[in-house]
Design a protein around this motif. Sequence first.
Motif, PDB file in Angstrom:
ATOM      1  N   GLY A 136       0.806  -1.216   0.000  1.00  0.00           N
ATOM      2  CA  GLY A 136       0.000   0.000   0.000  1.00  0.00           C
ATOM      3  C   GLY A 136       0.835   1.259   0.000  1.00  0.00           C
ATOM      4  N   ARG A 137       1.947   1.230   0.757  1.00  0.00           N
ATOM      5  CA  ARG A 137       2.798   2.412   0.857  1.00  0.00           C
ATOM      6  C   ARG A 137       3.346   2.837  -0.504  1.00  0.00           C
ATOM      7  NH1 ARG A 137       7.555   1.969   5.040  1.00  0.00           N
ATOM      8  NH2 ARG A 137       6.004   2.761   6.507  1.00  0.00           N
ATOM      9  N   LEU A 138       3.612   1.879  -1.387  1.00  0.00           N
ATOM     10  CA  LEU A 138       4.175   2.194  -2.700  1.00  0.00           C
ATOM     11  C   LEU A 138       3.203   2.995  -3.554  1.00  0.00           C
ATOM     12  CD1 LEU A 138       5.841  -1.262  -3.489  1.00  0.00           C
ATOM     13  CD2 LEU A 138       6.934   0.792  -2.556  1.00  0.00           C
ATOM     14  N   LYS A 139       1.908   2.843  -3.286  1.00  0.00           N
ATOM     15  CA  LYS A 139       0.897   3.540  -4.085  1.00  0.00           C
ATOM     16  C   LYS A 139       0.586   4.942  -3.553  1.00  0.00           C
ATOM     17  CE  LYS A 139      -1.431  -0.776  -5.400  1.00  0.00           C
ATOM     18  NZ  LYS A 139      -2.705  -1.543  -5.344  1.00  0.00           N
ATOM     19  N   ASP A 140       0.994   5.229  -2.313  1.00  0.00           N
ATOM     20  CA  ASP A 140       0.644   6.519  -1.704  1.00  0.00           C
ATOM     21  C   ASP A 140       1.134   7.723  -2.514  1.00  0.00           C
ATOM     22  OD1 ASP A 140      -0.622   5.155   0.317  1.00  0.00           O
ATOM     23  OD2 ASP A 140       1.023   5.340   1.747  1.00  0.00           O
ATOM     24  N   PRO A 141       2.413   7.753  -2.940  1.00  0.00           N
ATOM     25  CA  PRO A 141       2.865   8.911  -3.738  1.00  0.00           C
ATOM     26  C   PRO A 141       2.113   9.040  -5.063  1.00  0.00           C
ATOM     27  CG  PRO A 141       4.740   7.651  -2.912  1.00  0.00           C
ATOM     28  CD  PRO A 141       3.515   6.817  -2.663  1.00  0.00           C
ATOM     29  N   ILE A 142       1.724   7.902  -5.626  1.00  0.00           N
ATOM     30  CA  ILE A 142       0.980   7.930  -6.888  1.00  0.00           C
ATOM     31  C   ILE A 142      -0.401   8.544  -6.673  1.00  0.00           C
ATOM     32  CG2 ILE A 142      -0.025   6.503  -8.718  1.00  0.00           C
ATOM     33  CD1 ILE A 142       2.227   4.460  -8.144  1.00  0.00           C
ATOM     34  N   ASN A 143      -1.086   8.101  -5.616  1.00  0.00           N
ATOM     35  CA  ASN A 143      -2.408   8.656  -5.302  1.00  0.00           C
ATOM     36  C   ASN A 143      -2.313  10.146  -4.995  1.00  0.00           C
ATOM     37  OD1 ASN A 143      -3.490   6.091  -5.599  1.00  0.00           O
ATOM     38  ND2 ASN A 143      -3.348   5.619  -3.412  1.00  0.00           N
ATOM     39  N   TYR A 144      -1.241  10.517  -4.322  1.00  0.00           N
ATOM     40  CA  TYR A 144      -1.026  11.926  -3.988  1.00  0.00           C
ATOM     41  C   TYR A 144      -0.853  12.757  -5.262  1.00  0.00           C
ATOM     42  CZ  TYR A 144       1.428  16.044  -2.097  1.00  0.00           C
ATOM     43  OH  TYR A 144       1.822  17.322  -1.786  1.00  0.00           O
ATOM     44  N   LYS A 145      -0.064  12.268  -6.199  1.00  0.00           N
ATOM     45  CA  LYS A 145       0.169  13.000  -7.446  1.00  0.00           C
ATOM     46  C   LYS A 145      -1.108  13.109  -8.274  1.00  0.00           C
ATOM     47  CE  LYS A 145       5.092  11.921  -7.726  1.00  0.00           C
ATOM     48  NZ  LYS A 145       6.165  11.182  -8.445  1.00  0.00           N
ATOM     49  N   ASN A 146      -1.949  12.075  -8.204  1.00  0.00           N
ATOM     50  CA  ASN A 146      -3.243  12.148  -8.893  1.00  0.00           C
ATOM     51  C   ASN A 146      -4.118  13.250  -8.301  1.00  0.00           C
ATOM     52  OD1 ASN A 146      -2.659  10.070 -10.677  1.00  0.00           O
ATOM     53  ND2 ASN A 146      -3.504   8.480  -9.339  1.00  0.00           N
ATOM     54  N   LEU A 147      -4.049  13.403  -6.968  1.00  0.00           N
ATOM     55  CA  LEU A 147      -4.787  14.490  -6.324  1.00  0.00           C
ATOM     56  C   LEU A 147      -4.252  15.853  -6.765  1.00  0.00           C
ATOM     57  CD1 LEU A 147      -5.593  13.641  -2.570  1.00  0.00           C
ATOM     58  CD2 LEU A 147      -7.177  14.220  -4.397  1.00  0.00           C
TER      59      LEU A 147
END
Length: 389
Positions: free
Chosen positions: A33-44
């Motif tokens: 899950g942690r690996l996806k956090d920066p990706i989700n953040y950039k999408n925001l």
Amino acid sequence: MEILRKEMLEDLKAEHTAPCISLYLPTHKTSPGRLKDPINYKNLLKQLEQSLRQKYSVDETKSFLKPFEELADNEDFWIHTTEGLAVFSSPDFFKTIVLQMPIKEQLIVSDSFFTKPLRNYLQTKDRFQVLAINLFEIRLFEGNRHSLSEVALHPSVAKDMEEALLDDELEDRNKRLTVASYGGVGIGSVAMRHGHGHKKDKSEKYIERFFRVVSEDIELYHSKPTGLPLLLAALPEHHHLFREVNKNPLLMKEKIEIDPFGVPVEKLSEMAWKVIEPNYLSTIENLMAEFEEANGKGAGSINLEEIGKAMALGQIHKLLVANDTTIGGKVEDKTTGTLKTGDIEDPEVGDLTDEIAEIVMDKGGEVIVIPKEKMPNQAGLAAIYRYKL
């Protein structure tokens, strides 16, 4: 990145230059899950850019996005996340706050910061601190049913035995000099202060002094400012001595008997909640009993109209709010408590629970977030009055 503190809300509530950007993101302590956090953040951030471009120029938008983009590229930041992240930014302000609870993804651009999720977190009754200690060092954690995060110790707190004993010896020396200058008995008075008898060997004296200094420091710099219950995690043989020298009223009688430095934080978190949960459930049950008694005497209500009137009079002692609950509406008149309900999706309509809670706090009342299933009649709000209206 900081752990949420009550005083932070005051900083956020202060007047800031628009646009005030509030970003909430669910995060993870472990992979994958942690690996996806920066990706989700950039999408925001892409959504944020689109939102800003509706009102601001390209250059202004780039300027507003810059601190967010710098955070996105900070690899060290993203390996120290917990269950939730809140980021607040305006042209004169930028702050990141970690949250020990799952949180809904939200992005709000307004003239002021959106802080309801933070206030809800602070108003829950499942928060606590854990003091991990052995003969060499200490660590302090803060969390709730979901997780624990390490707290940065106040600079004045002794971090290990060597530092604690050095501070203690300096304090003793200063006291001896002060007593001597006034004709006191000097060394004899210091011996009485520490209670060191000839029956105790030198190592036990050192341990006792270490525990006493730690207890005093934690109480002064962490327990008093937060008001959170403190759970001690230490080897079985250290609990009795620590409690002998402890004067911190927030130290719980419950305990964790383990070497806290020999287990992962996740395991310590599980053990802590297992100890804390019965107290938490008892607290909630007592609040429900308090409401039922007050309601039966006409000093409580779940009726929105009645709660509005009591709010205006400043007569709400405790306001119980169901977690994850919103009621579309607004307070039309704060002097009479007249409320108007409406569609929460309507931009002219706010969250009535949030507005009422703020007014209750401003008038000296306490707001407590309760699990929805524990609320009386599944109501969104329940009020306990100071006296019968």
